[in-house]
Design a protein around this motif. Structure first.
Motif, short mmCIF file in Angstrom:
data_model
loop_
_atom_site.label_atom_id
_atom_site.label_comp_id
_atom_site.label_asym_id
_atom_site.label_seq_id
_atom_site.Cartn_x
_atom_site.Cartn_y
_atom_site.Cartn_z
N ALA A 131 12.74 -3.50 62.65
CA ALA A 131 12.59 -4.87 63.14
C ALA A 131 13.85 -5.32 63.87
N ALA A 132 15.01 -5.02 63.29
CA ALA A 132 16.28 -5.41 63.91
C ALA A 132 16.47 -4.71 65.25
N ASN A 133 16.07 -3.44 65.31
CA ASN A 133 16.17 -2.70 66.56
C ASN A 133 15.32 -3.34 67.65
N GLU A 134 14.12 -3.72 67.30
CA GLU A 134 13.21 -4.31 68.28
C GLU A 134 13.71 -5.68 68.75
N LEU A 135 14.35 -6.42 67.86
CA LEU A 135 14.85 -7.76 68.20
C LEU A 135 16.28 -7.70 68.74
N LYS A 136 16.86 -6.50 68.74
CA LYS A 136 18.24 -6.30 69.20
C LYS A 136 19.23 -7.13 68.38
N LEU A 137 19.04 -7.08 67.07
CA LEU A 137 19.95 -7.75 66.14
C LEU A 137 20.82 -6.70 65.46
N ASP A 138 22.07 -7.02 65.23
CA ASP A 138 22.99 -6.09 64.58
C ASP A 138 22.86 -6.16 63.07
N LEU A 139 22.79 -4.99 62.46
CA LEU A 139 22.75 -4.89 61.00
C LEU A 139 23.83 -3.93 60.55
N GLU A 140 24.51 -4.27 59.47
CA GLU A 140 25.45 -3.35 58.85
C GLU A 140 24.82 -2.86 57.55
N MET A 141 24.81 -1.55 57.36
CA MET A 141 24.26 -0.99 56.13
C MET A 141 25.34 -0.96 55.05
N GLU A 142 24.99 -1.41 53.88
CA GLU A 142 25.90 -1.39 52.74
C GLU A 142 25.51 -0.25 51.81
N GLY A 143 26.39 0.74 51.71
CA GLY A 143 26.09 1.91 50.90
C GLY A 143 26.33 1.72 49.42
N ASP A 144 27.15 0.73 49.06
CA ASP A 144 27.44 0.49 47.66
C ASP A 144 26.38 -0.44 47.08
#
Length: 255
Positions: A65-78
């Motif tokens: 969804a973020a890719n399609e809307l061109k929104l930045d997401l940071e993945m949290e691995g912890d």
């Protein structure tokens, strides 16, 4: 499959009014405070939303969804820092102490967050389909035991709601205004999960849905979110269904 923490503290500031300070010092102090506040605001606004999740959960559909809307997401691995009240994923955090959980709620938050100019009627339709995917499609796609364990899919037999969905897609490529939207991210994600976890399922009784799934899985945003391997498998499996009319069943899925 069932299965985020960032807290932003913005300190307020007040202008000093004490007569003990000379006008020059007071002005300099005010300027310093203004610059400091502006730097903090700029820094805060540059922070991307944070997603707590993993590839084995529903998290990739949020990435899609973020890719399609061109929104930045940071993945949290912890995941030990995940603020979800029940410790589940996906969970999303954003500036201003925003925390959103449940995939459908996150999609609706992203839709509202996007800068696209979406008409109210279209926005309502997208929201309705997202809710339908979670409330009605999910229980069809994934049959669960009383303790919540998935044991099969309801797409191995006829279903009136799925037949209606196939009919709706007979004269429209996508669910809302014949344009791809987060409605399709929500619905197609569940359908595509089915052929990954139940590779022997035969969906060709609903040919329009198969074509729809293939079109959605072929999108660049899907590949970036789920990975080339999953994307390649889904497109290939759906193409096989179309060629064989659903008579041949693949025995091994992507997992």
């Amino acid at each position: 499959m069932r299965s985020y923490a960032s807290s932003v503290l913005v300190l307020g500031w007040a202008l000093c009014t004490s007569s003990a300070f000379a006008p020059g010092a007071k002005l300099a102090s005010q300027i310093d405070l203004l610059q400091s506040n502006n730097e903090q605001s700029t820094s805060t606004s540059l922070h991307a939303m944070t997603l707590y999740g993993s590839q084995g959960s529903r998290s990739p559909l949020v990435n899609w969804a973020a890719n399609e809307l061109k929104l930045d997401l940071e993945m949290e691995g912890d995941l030990g820092r995940n603020p979800h009240p029940f410790g589940q994923i996906p969970c999303l955090t954003d500036d201003g102490d925003v925390m959103v959980f449940e995939s459908g709620a996150i999609l609706q938050y992203l839709q509202a967050k996007s800068k696209g100019d979406v008409a109210p009627d279209k926005s309502a339709a997208i929201s309705s389909w997202i809710s339908w995917a979670n409330a009605s499609l999910d229980p069809i796609c994934f049959l669960e035991t009383p303790d919540g364990k998935v044991y099969d899919t309801g797409l191995k037999s006829q279903n009136k709601r799925i037949a209606k969905l196939d009919d709706l897609l007979s004269d429209s490529s996508y669910l809302v205004d014949d344009e791809f939207s987060l409605a399709d991210v929500a619905v197609a994600s569940y359908l595509l999960y089915v052929i990954q976890f139940f590779p022997d399922v035969d969906l060709m009784r609903w040919p329009n849905i198969v074509e729809y799934m293939k079109a959605c899985a072929s999108r660049e945003g899907y590949g970036k979110a789920f990975g080339d391997r999953v994307q390649g498998y889904c497109v290939s499996r759906l193409s096989e269904m179309q060629k064989s009319g659903g008579k041949e069943k693949k025995l091994f899925g992507v997992f």
